[in-house]
Design a protein around this motif. Structure first.
Motif, PDB file in Angstrom:
ATOM      1  N   ARG A  31     -22.220 -24.958 -89.319  1.00 25.21           N
ATOM      2  CA  ARG A  31     -23.599 -24.946 -89.690  1.00 25.21           C
ATOM      3  C   ARG A  31     -24.254 -25.856 -88.812  1.00 25.21           C
ATOM      4  N   VAL A  32     -25.296 -25.240 -87.937  1.00 25.44           N
ATOM      5  CA  VAL A  32     -25.928 -26.222 -86.967  1.00 25.44           C
ATOM      6  C   VAL A  32     -27.254 -26.115 -87.540  1.00 25.44           C
ATOM      7  N   PRO A  33     -27.930 -27.319 -86.835  1.00 29.23           N
ATOM      8  CA  PRO A  33     -29.432 -27.400 -87.300  1.00 29.23           C
ATOM      9  C   PRO A  33     -30.298 -26.511 -86.159  1.00 29.23           C
ATOM     10  N   THR A  34     -31.410 -25.861 -86.532  1.00 26.70           N
ATOM     11  CA  THR A  34     -32.252 -25.230 -85.781  1.00 26.70           C
ATOM     12  C   THR A  34     -33.542 -25.557 -86.339  1.00 26.70           C
ATOM     13  N   VAL A  35     -34.746 -25.386 -85.600  1.00 26.67           N
ATOM     14  CA  VAL A  35     -36.074 -25.656 -85.738  1.00 26.67           C
ATOM     15  C   VAL A  35     -36.003 -25.044 -87.334  1.00 26.67           C
ATOM     16  N   GLY A  36     -36.513 -26.003 -88.372  1.00 23.35           N
ATOM     17  CA  GLY A  36     -36.952 -25.490 -89.530  1.00 23.35           C
ATOM     18  C   GLY A  36     -35.872 -25.185 -90.463  1.00 23.35           C
ATOM     19  N   ARG A  37     -34.476 -25.059 -90.234  1.00 21.92           N
ATOM     20  CA  ARG A  37     -33.367 -24.769 -91.043  1.00 21.92           C
ATOM     21  C   ARG A  37     -32.049 -24.761 -90.199  1.00 21.92           C
ATOM     22  N   GLU A  38     -31.248 -24.748 -91.179  1.00 21.60           N
ATOM     23  CA  GLU A  38     -29.721 -24.643 -90.296  1.00 21.60           C
ATOM     24  C   GLU A  38     -29.492 -23.059 -90.471  1.00 21.60           C
ATOM     25  N   ARG A  39     -28.398 -22.661 -89.572  1.00 20.65           N
ATOM     26  CA  ARG A  39     -27.875 -21.469 -89.404  1.00 20.65           C
ATOM     27  C   ARG A  39     -26.507 -21.706 -89.337  1.00 20.65           C
ATOM     28  N   THR A  40     -25.792 -20.548 -89.904  1.00 17.13           N
ATOM     29  CA  THR A  40     -24.434 -20.562 -89.927  1.00 17.13           C
ATOM     30  C   THR A  40     -24.021 -19.751 -88.710  1.00 17.13           C
ATOM     31  N   VAL A  41     -23.141 -20.140 -87.734  1.00 18.17           N
ATOM     32  CA  VAL A  41     -22.830 -19.225 -86.644  1.00 18.17           C
ATOM     33  C   VAL A  41     -21.150 -19.261 -86.337  1.00 18.17           C
ATOM     34  N   LEU A  42     -20.932 -18.225 -85.452  1.00 15.89           N
ATOM     35  CA  LEU A  42     -19.567 -17.901 -85.131  1.00 15.89           C
ATOM     36  C   LEU A  42     -19.529 -18.144 -83.580  1.00 15.89           C
ATOM     37  N   VAL A  43     -18.604 -18.957 -83.357  1.00 11.91           N
ATOM     38  CA  VAL A  43     -18.523 -19.135 -81.744  1.00 11.91           C
ATOM     39  C   VAL A  43     -17.593 -18.037 -81.185  1.00 11.91           C
ATOM     40  N   VAL A  44     -18.210 -17.348 -80.185  1.00 12.34           N
ATOM     41  CA  VAL A  44     -17.626 -16.094 -79.571  1.00 12.34           C
ATOM     42  C   VAL A  44     -17.294 -16.282 -78.085  1.00 12.34           C
ATOM     43  N   GLU A  45     -17.963 -17.341 -77.503  1.00 10.08           N
ATOM     44  CA  GLU A  45     -17.624 -17.630 -76.146  1.00 10.08           C
ATOM     45  C   GLU A  45     -16.129 -17.978 -75.779  1.00 10.08           C
ATOM     46  N   ASN A  46     -15.715 -17.625 -74.728  1.00 10.29           N
ATOM     47  CA  ASN A  46     -14.392 -18.056 -74.401  1.00 10.29           C
ATOM     48  C   ASN A  46     -13.941 -19.846 -74.056  1.00 10.29           C
ATOM     49  N   ASP A  47     -12.996 -20.143 -74.385  1.00  8.23           N
ATOM     50  CA  ASP A  47     -12.801 -21.459 -74.730  1.00  8.23           C
ATOM     51  C   ASP A  47     -12.927 -22.248 -73.368  1.00  8.23           C
ATOM     52  N   ALA A  48     -12.318 -21.556 -72.140  1.00  6.75           N
ATOM     53  CA  ALA A  48     -12.243 -22.246 -70.967  1.00  6.75           C
ATOM     54  C   ALA A  48     -13.853 -22.125 -70.293  1.00  6.75           C
ATOM     55  N   VAL A  49     -14.344 -21.147 -70.633  1.00  5.49           N
ATOM     56  CA  VAL A  49     -15.874 -21.415 -70.339  1.00  5.49           C
ATOM     57  C   VAL A  49     -17.014 -22.334 -70.877  1.00  5.49           C
ATOM     58  N   ILE A  50     -16.514 -22.427 -72.287  1.00 10.06           N
ATOM     59  CA  ILE A  50     -17.243 -23.483 -73.155  1.00 10.06           C
ATOM     60  C   ILE A  50     -16.958 -24.856 -72.279  1.00 10.06           C
ATOM     61  N   ARG A  51     -15.578 -25.123 -72.080  1.00 11.43           N
ATOM     62  CA  ARG A  51     -15.287 -26.240 -71.228  1.00 11.43           C
ATOM     63  C   ARG A  51     -15.890 -26.473 -69.838  1.00 11.43           C
ATOM     64  N   LEU A  52     -15.784 -25.387 -69.215  1.00 12.90           N
ATOM     65  CA  LEU A  52     -16.403 -25.630 -67.759  1.00 12.90           C
ATOM     66  C   LEU A  52     -17.972 -25.241 -67.643  1.00 12.90           C
ATOM     67  N   HIS A  53     -18.493 -24.633 -68.684  1.00 20.39           N
ATOM     68  CA  HIS A  53     -19.932 -24.549 -68.731  1.00 20.39           C
ATOM     69  C   HIS A  53     -20.514 -24.613 -69.960  1.00 20.39           C
ATOM     70  N   PRO A  54     -20.666 -25.974 -70.288  1.00 19.12           N
ATOM     71  CA  PRO A  54     -20.972 -26.199 -71.690  1.00 19.12           C
ATOM     72  C   PRO A  54     -22.488 -26.164 -71.961  1.00 19.12           C
ATOM     73  N   GLY A  55     -23.232 -25.868 -71.322  1.00 16.66           N
ATOM     74  CA  GLY A  55     -24.709 -25.728 -71.342  1.00 16.66           C
ATOM     75  C   GLY A  55     -25.276 -24.879 -72.660  1.00 16.66           C
ATOM     76  N   GLY A  56     -24.859 -23.826 -72.808  1.00 14.77           N
ATOM     77  CA  GLY A  56     -25.270 -22.877 -73.900  1.00 14.77           C
ATOM     78  C   GLY A  56     -24.065 -22.247 -74.303  1.00 14.77           C
ATOM     79  N   ILE A  57     -23.440 -22.304 -75.581  1.00 13.25           N
ATOM     80  CA  ILE A  57     -22.273 -21.611 -76.330  1.00 13.25           C
ATOM     81  C   ILE A  57     -22.623 -20.510 -76.976  1.00 13.25           C
ATOM     82  N   GLN A  58     -22.055 -19.541 -76.497  1.00  6.49           N
ATOM     83  CA  GLN A  58     -22.495 -18.156 -77.114  1.00  6.49           C
ATOM     84  C   GLN A  58     -22.118 -18.140 -78.511  1.00  6.49           C
TER      85      GLN A  58
END
Length: 105
Positions: free
Chosen positions: A11-38
């Motif tokens: 559950r992450v804060p966004t502009v005006g409200r919280e959103r519930t999200v599921l991380v679908v990006e590959n773990d290695a990509v998250i570690r190597l390119h953490p700028g935007g997590i899909q």
């Protein structure tokens, strides 16, 4: 901070409200390119339709994973958010199928 992993529900804060999200990006990509997590959005609902591009889940929240709603979230959102848990391997397989349908893969 808790490590952000594929299959985790937040559950992450966004502009005006919280959103519930599921991380679908590959773990290695998250570690190597953490700028935007899909992630895909989860609509928390009691009754959720099971279609080619939506996946009802019961745990760690009750709702429906909306595969067409893919968005990157900055790591700061997760630092300010809350880890709710992880979807099952079976649910993640169904989400993978829905994502393949959405992106014609």
């Amino acid at each position: 901070m808790t490590e952000i992993l594929r299959g985790s529900v937040w559950r992450v804060p966004t502009v005006g409200r919280e959103r519930t999200v599921l991380v679908v990006e590959n773990d290695a990509v998250i570690r190597l390119h953490p700028g935007g997590i899909q992630c895909v959005l989860i609509q928390e609902a009691e009754d959720a339709l099971d279609t080619l591009v939506t996946v009802p889940i019961e745990h760690p929240v009750r709702g429906v994973v909306m595969a067409p709603d893919v968005s990157p979230f900055r790591p700061l959102r997760f630092e300010q958010g809350k880890l709710l848990g992880y979807v099952s391997a079976e649910d993640m397989d169904r989400v993978d199928t829905a994502l393949r349908a959405v992106f014609d893969l």
